[in-house]
Design a protein around this motif. Structure first.
Motif, PDB file in Angstrom:
ATOM      1  N   THR A  56      -6.225  10.637  -8.741  1.00 56.91           N
ATOM      2  CA  THR A  56      -6.788   9.794 -10.183  1.00 56.91           C
ATOM      3  C   THR A  56      -8.076  10.315 -11.075  1.00 56.91           C
ATOM      4  O   THR A  56      -7.155   9.930 -11.789  1.00 56.91           O
ATOM      5  CB  THR A  56      -7.693   8.954  -9.461  1.00 56.91           C
ATOM      6  N   MET A 112      -8.772   9.619   1.649  1.00 62.70           N
ATOM      7  CA  MET A 112      -9.243   8.841   0.510  1.00 62.70           C
ATOM      8  C   MET A 112      -9.642   9.628  -0.188  1.00 62.70           C
ATOM      9  O   MET A 112      -9.647  10.056  -1.733  1.00 62.70           O
ATOM     10  CB  MET A 112     -10.656   8.491   1.238  1.00 62.70           C
ATOM     11  N   ILE A 170      -6.052   1.591  -3.760  1.00 65.46           N
ATOM     12  CA  ILE A 170      -7.377   1.518  -3.702  1.00 65.46           C
ATOM     13  C   ILE A 170      -7.714  -0.207  -3.090  1.00 65.46           C
ATOM     14  O   ILE A 170      -8.171  -0.223  -2.041  1.00 65.46           O
ATOM     15  CB  ILE A 170      -8.496   1.542  -5.028  1.00 65.46           C
ATOM     16  N   PHE A 175      -8.860  10.633  -4.417  1.00 63.07           N
ATOM     17  CA  PHE A 175      -9.525  10.252  -5.639  1.00 63.07           C
ATOM     18  C   PHE A 175      -8.962  11.694  -6.743  1.00 63.07           C
ATOM     19  O   PHE A 175      -9.231  11.726  -7.581  1.00 63.07           O
ATOM     20  CB  PHE A 175     -10.872  10.359  -4.801  1.00 63.07           C
ATOM     21  N   HIS A 182       0.445  -1.543   0.474  1.00 65.11           N
ATOM     22  CA  HIS A 182      -0.364  -0.096  -0.359  1.00 65.11           C
ATOM     23  C   HIS A 182       0.949   1.434  -0.032  1.00 65.11           C
ATOM     24  O   HIS A 182       0.318   2.203  -0.747  1.00 65.11           O
ATOM     25  CB  HIS A 182      -0.881   0.273   1.402  1.00 65.11           C
ATOM     26  N   SER A 207      -2.631   4.266  -8.314  1.00 66.14           N
ATOM     27  CA  SER A 207      -3.850   4.802  -7.702  1.00 66.14           C
ATOM     28  C   SER A 207      -4.794   3.637  -7.678  1.00 66.14           C
ATOM     29  O   SER A 207      -5.008   3.047  -6.649  1.00 66.14           O
ATOM     30  CB  SER A 207      -4.896   5.931  -8.094  1.00 66.14           C
ATOM     31  N   LEU A 208      -4.564   3.100  -9.186  1.00 67.73           N
ATOM     32  CA  LEU A 208      -5.835   1.992  -8.937  1.00 67.73           C
ATOM     33  C   LEU A 208      -4.751   0.534  -7.512  1.00 67.73           C
ATOM     34  O   LEU A 208      -5.613  -0.261  -6.953  1.00 67.73           O
ATOM     35  CB  LEU A 208      -6.083   0.979  -9.889  1.00 67.73           C
ATOM     36  N   ASP A 226      -7.824  -1.706   0.255  1.00 59.54           N
ATOM     37  CA  ASP A 226      -9.443  -2.400   0.640  1.00 59.54           C
ATOM     38  C   ASP A 226      -9.137  -3.587   1.628  1.00 59.54           C
ATOM     39  O   ASP A 226      -9.232  -3.531   3.100  1.00 59.54           O
ATOM     40  CB  ASP A 226      -9.909  -3.096  -0.121  1.00 59.54           C
TER      41      ASP A 226
END
Length: 483
Positions: free
Chosen positions: A361, A354, A244, A358, A185, A240-241, A248
């Motif tokens: 992204t 967060m 995410i 975003f 991460h 960035s993907l 998670d």
């Protein structure tokens, strides 16, 4: 404020400031290594010029990160001696390896890369920057292993005679389940930052070149700057993907080992199933007066357990459990007595982390769209995208660490040692204030130096092409920062 509060403020200020440089170092080293390798493979002049240009920015950042990182170790002895004594046997091995292996790997091969142009075989020279990048990742891994022990202590035994945690299983510390999800991460977040920096610099230079007068030498570099902006945007988007996805998984591990942190992230006071997640709130986050706006049903349950109908423990229930396990007063609002972190800080830092992620992204997608098919955006709005976008993931990283550390409170080592018991017993408020003022002023000076150097080298842009395989100076000529 007492010595404890001041020591916490000082450590927060110096740590957040130091971590501005860390992800830039990791991310930029990979991109510089990529461009250098592409130059060796394709002999495309743009790749060489970008490797040398971005390499200068990387070196500036590496130097400032080194200086600010040294201060971190000083604080363990100055303000946190009881904490250092408690975890010293556990932290000694990973931090020693980080210093002796990873750091020296980075610094040695960075020196070879800086001064190796025209002196080292090309493939070996390009490999030097890849080794630097590997060193940055190893450094991050061993430091995160120590931090993961603070989040989820494993591989140790408590010695009642000495009052210390003693390492019993080094492999367990390196393979801590918190570590195994935190490292990818953090690494992907660093690539996100590095990509955003390159994207911002490339976009700013591209717009500047596109607006230059006809015949200006800068106009010839439009393809080069477009290449940099698009590569930076692709790295940012892909990373960035990955952030995410790993985030998670990290949320579910966090709920398992520190359920209070997940509850604090939503100011979730009462245990419930199908727990919602609010985008933002107004009012006091005390479980009574807050008004949650745009709530998404079941999302908190999914973030914590992977099931929208799962039960998420509330702050009140967890407070009672921790008080029963460790003692204390569940009705108190003192620092240690309720085993509850600062709820507003946990709630908002989680959302800023967060939200800024975003935004980054979205910016990468916008830049890829604006630069498609050879386009060079010139509208003034793109200037602000170029200037501000690199800061978004940097601050997202910072807010992520603020949430990670603040959400663990009042523990400095979860379940083993509270933060208040880790501070140096002989440290006075005056001593902490003096050192904090000195460090803060020093860091302010370093920030000015960093920004000025970055600005100056970005404005100069990539140097004209010069084949490094044809040295233009004698072997005994003085070495210089200009390649």
């Amino acid at each position: 404020m007492d010595a404890l509060d001041l020591a916490r403020w000082q450590f927060a200020i110096t740590t957040v400031y130091h971590f501005f440089f860390v992800p830039v170092t990791i991310g930029l080293s990979a991109i510089v290594a990529y461009h250098h390798t592409q130059w060796v493979r394709t002999r495309n002049e743009d790749h060489l010029r970008l490797a040398q240009f971005l390499g200068k920015l990387f070196t500036i950042n590496f130097a400032l990160g080194l200086v600010t990182g040294i201060v971190q170790e000083f604080q363990f002895g100055m303000n946190w001696s009881d904490y250092s004594r408690f975890v010293g046997d556990v932290f000694g091995a990973p931090l020693a390896i980080e210093a002796l292996l990873a750091f020296f790997l980075e610094s040695t091969f960075l020196g070879l890369w800086i001064f190796g142009w025209g002196r080292l075989p090309e493939r070996l020279h390009a490999a030097c920057m890849w080794i630097v990048h590997i060193g940055t990742l190893l450094s991050a891994y061993f430091i995160l292993a120590a931090n993961s022990f603070m989040q989820n202590p494993v591989g140790y035994r408590y010695n009642e005679e000495t009052g210390r945690a003693e390492m019993t299983d080094f492999v367990a510390i390196l393979t801590n389940k918190v570590q195994l999800v935190t490292f990818p991460h953090v690494a992907l977040a660093a690539y996100m930052v590095g990509g955003a920096v390159v994207m911002g610099v490339g976009l700013w230079s591209l717009r500047r070149a596109a607006l230059s007068a006809p015949g200006d030498a800068r106009a010839a570099d439009i393809p080069l700057h477009r290449r940099a902006a698009r590569l930076g945007a692709v790295v940012t988007l892909v990373a960035s993907l990955g952030v995410i996805a790993t985030g998670d998984v990290q949320g579910k591990i966090m709920t398992d080992v520190q359920p209070m942190k997940m509850a604090a992230a939503e100011a979730h006071y009462e245990t419930s199933s199908h727990a919602p997640f609010s985008v933002f709130s107004t009012g006091d986050l005390d479980g009574k007066n807050a008004h949650h706006w745009i709530q998404i049903p079941g999302l908190l349950s999914y973030l914590g357990q992977g099931d929208v109908n799962a039960e998420i423990q509330g702050i009140d229930n967890l407070r009672e459990e921790l008080t029963a396990a460790y003692g204390g007063d569940p009705t108190s609002r003192t620092y240690d007595a309720t085993y509850t972190p600062n709820i507003p800080m946990s709630y908002w830092s989680f959302r800023f982390m967060m939200g800024l992620g975003f935004v980054t992204t979205a910016a990468s997608l916008a830049v890829l769209w604006a630069t498609r098919k050879g386009r060079a955006p010139t509208h003034r709005a793109w200037l602000w995208v170029a200037l501000l976008t690199p800061f978004a993931p940097i601050f997202a990283n910072s807010f992520g660490w603020i949430f990670t550390e603040m959400g663990r409170q009042p523990w400095v080592v979860y379940g083993l040692m509270t933060t208040s018991s880790g501070v140096s017993p002989g440290t006075t408020s005056a001593e902490v204030i003096i050192s904090m003022v000195v460090y803060t002023l020093l860091y302010a000076v370093l920030a000015v130096i960093e920004l000025k150097l970055f600005r100056d080298y970005v404005r100069k842009g990539p140097q004209p092409f010069a084949d490094p395989t044809e040295p233009a100076r004698e072997d005994d000529a003085p070495l210089a920062f200009a390649y």
